[in-house]
Design an enzyme around this catalytic site. Sequence first.
Site, PDB file in Angstrom:
ATOM      1  N   SER A 102       0.805  -0.535  -0.222  1.00 37.22           N
ATOM      2  CA  SER A 102      -0.572   0.170  -0.149  1.00 37.22           C
ATOM      3  C   SER A 102       0.721   1.536  -0.298  1.00 37.22           C
ATOM      4  CB  SER A 102      -0.925   0.223   1.420  1.00 37.22           C
ATOM      5  OG  SER A 102      -2.295   1.223   1.202  1.00 37.22           O
ATOM      6  N   ASP A 241      -2.528   6.522  -3.822  1.00 36.21           N
ATOM      7  CA  ASP A 241      -1.442   5.581  -2.899  1.00 36.21           C
ATOM      8  C   ASP A 241      -0.879   4.918  -3.829  1.00 36.21           C
ATOM      9  OD1 ASP A 241      -3.320   3.942  -2.124  1.00 36.21           O
ATOM     10  OD2 ASP A 241      -2.520   3.133  -0.585  1.00 36.21           O
ATOM     11  N   ASP A 243      -0.514   1.409  -4.186  1.00 36.06           N
ATOM     12  CA  ASP A 243      -1.266   0.457  -4.381  1.00 36.06           C
ATOM     13  C   ASP A 243      -3.437   1.047  -4.991  1.00 36.06           C
ATOM     14  OD1 ASP A 243      -3.183   0.475  -1.757  1.00 36.06           O
ATOM     15  OD2 ASP A 243      -3.567  -1.472  -2.051  1.00 36.06           O
ATOM     16  N   ASP A 245      -5.946   2.767  -3.234  1.00 33.38           N
ATOM     17  CA  ASP A 245      -7.679   2.454  -2.123  1.00 33.38           C
ATOM     18  C   ASP A 245      -7.393   3.744  -1.158  1.00 33.38           C
ATOM     19  OD1 ASP A 245      -5.464   1.919  -0.409  1.00 33.38           O
ATOM     20  OD2 ASP A 245      -5.759  -0.052   0.177  1.00 33.38           O
TER      21      ASP A 245
END
EC number: 5.4.2.10
Length: 445
Positions: A102, A241, A243, A245
């Site tokens: 992430s 960000d 990834d 999400d």
Amino acid sequence: MSNRKYFGTDGIRGLVGQYPITPEFVMKLGYAAGKVLAGQGTKKVLIGKDTRISGYMLESALEAGFSAAGIDVGLLGPMPTPGIAYLTKTFRAEAGIVISASHNPFYDNGIKFFSNSGEKLPDAVELAIEAELDNPMGCVESAKLGKASRVNDAAGRYIEFCKSNFPSKMSLKNLTIVVDCAHGATYHIAPNVFRELGATVIEIGTGPNGTNINKDCGATSMTAISEAVVEHNADLGIALDGDGDRIMMVDHTGYVIDGDEIIYIIACNDLKSGRKEGGVVGTLMSNMGLELALKELDIEFARSNVGDRHVMELLKEKGWQLGAENSGHVINLNHTSTGDGIIAALNVLTAVTKQEKSLFELRQGLTMLPQLLVNVRFAGENNPLNDADVLAAVDEVNETLTGRGRVLLRKSGTEPLIRVMVEGPDLDEVTLLANKIADLVKLVK
């Protein structure tokens, strides 16, 4: 989560090359997950990743493990976490596996799972995988080995899904938008979504090289996009960000708009559109200003523990649709099954377009209280949250802020950090009180 050996609040995460983020463990994880999922009658999973250099290694290890368990694998390549959740549903796969850490630096990585409904894997299945990890790794007979194939149209499928969540009769043609993809998994997706909806898009953070993910860019580092919005005289900025999400936004003045303000704008637009489906879920970290602003609109508000998983659990418990963390995880169950930065941005842009108001104007109904978060790293044996001096200081600060603010101490679920948060009407006072507690936390050994 205290009974888990491997799974934390957001999958399994750590430093690449150190247990458990090693090729050996990840291959065994793939095998163990494959055995559990095969027991449920499935023979197919999807694997996607962000742009970390270690993703190649971990993808191959997972693929080998699943194949040894007799599970077919669809390889999605670089794909946002919510995109993997969506594709898992559309392909009717039993699970979607995300290789990502992430918002963390490139030298970290992790593995998390989505179920066939596009939601985080149920606790019972994670526990079953952990139990299987304690058994020796085996291999099915050659004729039953799983096959791997590349899903070549994964990005296009997800782009079309995102666009379908923006009203078909509206256009972004009058907007200039800066999009920061954090050199992460949305680099080839997010700019195309907004551009194909008519916006003039200025890209930053779209040149991943394997080691620059989240580095001085994206939703966790907003200086670059704030400056770019002002420099290009853009209408707003969207920062994702690594990834995809999480989302943070910037209005035309360069002001940073976090998850609390984003969910407020979405909730207000739903209310104006005649759609009020329950309340809003925030977390223990959500600004008190959000709670007060929603109360004025007669919208219920509830706090969950920190983590999008806990936000989702409380949403389901209450039967509500909207939830968010101030860090940028925004969940709108009217559109998706998990937090999705691109979809959240489109929800806000729907409000901008429909109400013909700027982002600056839409956020004016919410007055944020000064809130300071101090992260204190600890390496001692004792838990600072149980220290008598720390607890006494917290009680003293709570008494000082009675009726005006609040204090929250919590332990990070992914790093050896104590997060000290103090909120109140005066920033100088909040800073003084937060540092007072943080200094005591640092003394705990």
